[in-house]
Design a protein around this motif. Sequence first.
Motif, PDB file in Angstrom:
ATOM      1  N   LEU A 148       0.964  -0.895  -0.174  1.00  0.00           N
ATOM      2  CA  LEU A 148      -0.029  -0.028  -0.048  1.00  0.00           C
ATOM      3  C   LEU A 148       0.840   1.197   0.075  1.00  0.00           C
ATOM      4  N   ARG A 149       0.543   2.173  -0.774  1.00  0.00           N
ATOM      5  CA  ARG A 149       1.438   3.552  -0.945  1.00  0.00           C
ATOM      6  C   ARG A 149       0.555   4.670  -0.607  1.00  0.00           C
ATOM      7  N   ILE A 150       1.099   5.864  -0.091  1.00  0.00           N
ATOM      8  CA  ILE A 150       0.433   6.816   0.158  1.00  0.00           C
ATOM      9  C   ILE A 150       1.415   8.075  -0.578  1.00  0.00           C
ATOM     10  N   GLY A 151       0.684   9.131  -1.209  1.00  0.00           N
ATOM     11  CA  GLY A 151       1.453  10.141  -1.911  1.00  0.00           C
ATOM     12  C   GLY A 151       0.354  10.917  -2.859  1.00  0.00           C
ATOM     13  N   ARG A 152       1.098  11.766  -3.840  1.00  0.00           N
ATOM     14  CA  ARG A 152       0.302  12.584  -4.496  1.00  0.00           C
ATOM     15  C   ARG A 152      -0.144  11.991  -5.783  1.00  0.00           C
ATOM     16  N   ASP A 153       0.704  10.900  -6.191  1.00  0.00           N
ATOM     17  CA  ASP A 153       0.453  10.223  -7.536  1.00  0.00           C
ATOM     18  C   ASP A 153      -0.688   9.132  -7.635  1.00  0.00           C
ATOM     19  N   GLY A 154      -1.652   9.504  -7.982  1.00  0.00           N
ATOM     20  CA  GLY A 154      -2.875   8.523  -8.140  1.00  0.00           C
ATOM     21  C   GLY A 154      -2.696   7.100  -8.556  1.00  0.00           C
ATOM     22  N   ASP A 178      -1.483  19.753  -4.719  1.00  0.00           N
ATOM     23  CA  ASP A 178      -0.627  20.968  -4.370  1.00  0.00           C
ATOM     24  C   ASP A 178      -0.139  21.001  -2.876  1.00  0.00           C
ATOM     25  N   TRP A 179      -0.215  19.763  -2.356  1.00  0.00           N
ATOM     26  CA  TRP A 179       0.516  19.556  -0.911  1.00  0.00           C
ATOM     27  C   TRP A 179       2.070  19.041  -1.381  1.00  0.00           C
TER      28      TRP A 179
END
Length: 130
Positions: free
Chosen positions: A33-39, A49-50
């Motif tokens: 599982l990954r978390i970040g800005r890239d959907g 924009d974060w």
Amino acid sequence: MLELTMATVSGADAGATAGMTMAEAPSEPGAVLRIGRDGAMCRLVTPDDWLFVSRVHLEFLCGQDGAWQLTWLRGSQPDPASEVRLTVGQYARPVAYGATVPLPHGGSGEIVIQDRTAPRSVNVGFYHEL
């Protein structure tokens, strides 16, 4: 099974739970599982924009023994624009940039990605079922 609940919090919204998103994965070797800005790469996605959050910021990986680990992936910058903190029970500890730490087997806690320049954070609660 690893369950994640993510909330993005900005200034006056501290304590609010609206806009929470969830993800889960079975505790099978190689599950990620990954978390970040890239959907395209992440199951839990922060606002575009974060910029204190990398395109792929955190990675949760299940090992051969069914235990999960958390890695703060290095981004394109040598110094991060955020801090990451892991809290389990009453114990909180920083996670170093690029470091990997184990998650408690059968436990729960919280990971916070804190912007170093503004009162914004990404709060991720986790629960690791046995």
